[in-house]
Design an enzyme around this catalytic site. Sequence first.
Site, mmCIF file in Angstrom:
data_model
loop_
_atom_site.group_PDB
_atom_site.id
_atom_site.type_symbol
_atom_site.label_atom_id
_atom_site.label_comp_id
_atom_site.label_asym_id
_atom_site.label_seq_id
_atom_site.Cartn_x
_atom_site.Cartn_y
_atom_site.Cartn_z
ATOM 1 N N GLY A 117 -12.884 -4.031 -0.344
ATOM 2 C CA GLY A 117 -14.287 -3.604 -0.331
ATOM 3 C C GLY A 117 -14.550 -2.482 -1.322
ATOM 4 N N ARG B 124 0.829 -1.218 0.000
ATOM 5 C CA ARG B 124 0.000 0.000 0.000
ATOM 6 C C ARG B 124 0.861 1.265 0.000
ATOM 7 N NH1 ARG B 124 -4.776 -2.348 3.766
ATOM 8 N NH2 ARG B 124 -6.196 -2.793 2.050
ATOM 9 N N GLY C 187 -7.729 -8.962 -1.158
ATOM 10 C CA GLY C 187 -6.525 -9.412 -0.461
ATOM 11 C C GLY C 187 -6.090 -10.832 -0.784
ATOM 12 N N LYS D 120 -18.479 -16.604 0.737
ATOM 13 C CA LYS D 120 -19.923 -16.363 0.826
ATOM 14 C C LYS D 120 -20.549 -15.806 -0.441
ATOM 15 C CE LYS D 120 -20.202 -15.382 5.730
ATOM 16 N NZ LYS D 120 -20.366 -14.257 6.640
HETATM 17 P P1 AMP Z 1 -13.995 -13.961 0.925
HETATM 18 O O1 AMP Z 1 -13.513 -13.078 2.039
HETATM 19 O O2 AMP Z 1 -15.474 -14.095 0.845
HETATM 20 O O3 AMP Z 1 -13.353 -13.616 -0.407
HETATM 21 O O4 AMP Z 1 -13.532 -15.412 1.294
HETATM 22 C C1 AMP Z 1 -12.195 -15.782 1.408
HETATM 23 C C2 AMP Z 1 -12.117 -17.063 2.183
HETATM 24 O O5 AMP Z 1 -12.887 -18.052 1.523
HETATM 25 C C3 AMP Z 1 -10.733 -17.622 2.297
HETATM 26 O O6 AMP Z 1 -10.309 -17.511 3.614
HETATM 27 C C4 AMP Z 1 -10.882 -19.081 1.876
HETATM 28 O O7 AMP Z 1 -10.243 -19.975 2.736
HETATM 29 C C5 AMP Z 1 -12.378 -19.289 1.928
HETATM 30 N N1 AMP Z 1 -12.820 -20.373 1.032
HETATM 31 C C6 AMP Z 1 -12.569 -20.507 -0.270
HETATM 32 N N2 AMP Z 1 -13.081 -21.661 -0.729
HETATM 33 C C7 AMP Z 1 -13.674 -22.277 0.318
HETATM 34 C C8 AMP Z 1 -14.355 -23.498 0.478
HETATM 35 N N3 AMP Z 1 -14.547 -24.347 -0.553
HETATM 36 N N4 AMP Z 1 -14.827 -23.817 1.697
HETATM 37 C C9 AMP Z 1 -14.628 -22.977 2.742
HETATM 38 N N5 AMP Z 1 -13.985 -21.797 2.659
HETATM 39 C C10 AMP Z 1 -13.512 -21.448 1.452
#
Ligand code: AMP
Length: 397
Positions: free
Chosen positions: A378, A31, A355, A202
């Site tokens: 974000g 950054r 990230g 999610k």
């Molecule tokens: P996000 O902040 O929504 O982009 O999510 C990132 C997180 O999603 C990371 O810490 C990953 O470990 C998790 N992630 C990715 N694929 C999976 C999965 N199949 N099951 C559980 N967690 C996951």
Amino acid sequence: MLTNIRGKRILCRVDFNVPLNEQFEITDTTRIDRTVPTLMSLLNEGASLVLMAHFGRPLKKKKEDGTIDVEKFTLKHVVPYLSKAIGKEVSFVSDCIGEEAIKATTNLKPGEVILLENTRFYPEEKNGDVDFAAKLSKHGDAFVNDAFGAAHRAHASTSVVASFFEPEHKAFGLLMQAEISNARKVMKNPARPCVAIFGGAKVSDKIKLIERFMDFADTIIIGGGMSYTFFKAMEGSIGRSLCEDEYVDLAADLIERAKEYNVQLILPSDSIIADDFSNTANLKVSASGEIPEGWMGLDIGPKAISHIQDALRQAGTIIWNGPLGVFEMSNFAKGTMQVAQSIAANDGFSLVGGGDSVAAVNASGVADKIDFISTGGGALLEFLEGKKLPGIEAIEG
Ligand code: AMP
């Protein structure tokens, strides 16, 4: 950028929210590094600089006695590295408003640089307090915003402060300009086919993004934990994989909408499944909609990787946000790393943000082959969703 700034004091909002280790050493300087061209350009034109930034969440993480943990949240920690990066000694003021700060910034000489203390030591920062922003504005003859990572916040130092400067006295920094123009390039006039890859945990976090990309992407690839909500929507068995039950209907709707809009929706046909959320769990490959009871999908499988690679090979534009598996554990990192490499191998335009995806690109050693790596998490997502970001609006009007 601004013109005629010789001898002027430029109040510059930067994003210095870097990670520190327990010795308060910076563990990732990205950054700071990315804003250095803006700072150098302003200095080379004869300006002096007053830098302001936030750092962590000092008011949320107070000490037991209710006071701010200054030692942990002071921006002083970035001074040594910043001085080295711009080749100039940076002075530090232990407040961002008040007499001491004003005294320090009033008599700045061309070429001098001052960093103000963490704006978030004051609740007025997050509240977007107008009086507080007015006090901040006193530090500069003109305002430059280079903090894209904070542009989605309507805070005093990111947006409100800009209202105290006339249009000809406020501008984006070089990093912010690049962030905006690269994101707009993807949204407005992408070279075709335009392929978006969304991963992460999610669906709920990315749903608006997926909906928005339906309007202009040719292909949308969905991986990571959120893909299993889609398999559930197709009545697949997903075992103990992540699933947001309240989003199953919406996922079914998106599958239909993709057909209607003629968007190719790629879901990972197979997964690496595990019998525990652990790097030492037993593993096997399974069709993503046929995961046995007790098992969970933690990475995309080999067929999915090759299908995604085919789609990426032909892409004119690629945008990527979110890991395709639990890449923090080595046994489930392959899909994410392979995708990072395939994006790098593509000749079209590529933009990576968030990230985790940026970390994967760096870990794969292919960062220099990505056309643009965004510093926004974000902020980038909200911008791509089509939201108006307060930090951008405040300058562009
Ligand atoms: P996000 O902040 O929504 O982009 O999510 C990132 C997180 O999603 C990371 O810490 C990953 O470990 C998790 N992630 C990715 N694929 C999976 C999965 N199949 N099951 C559980 N967690 C996951």
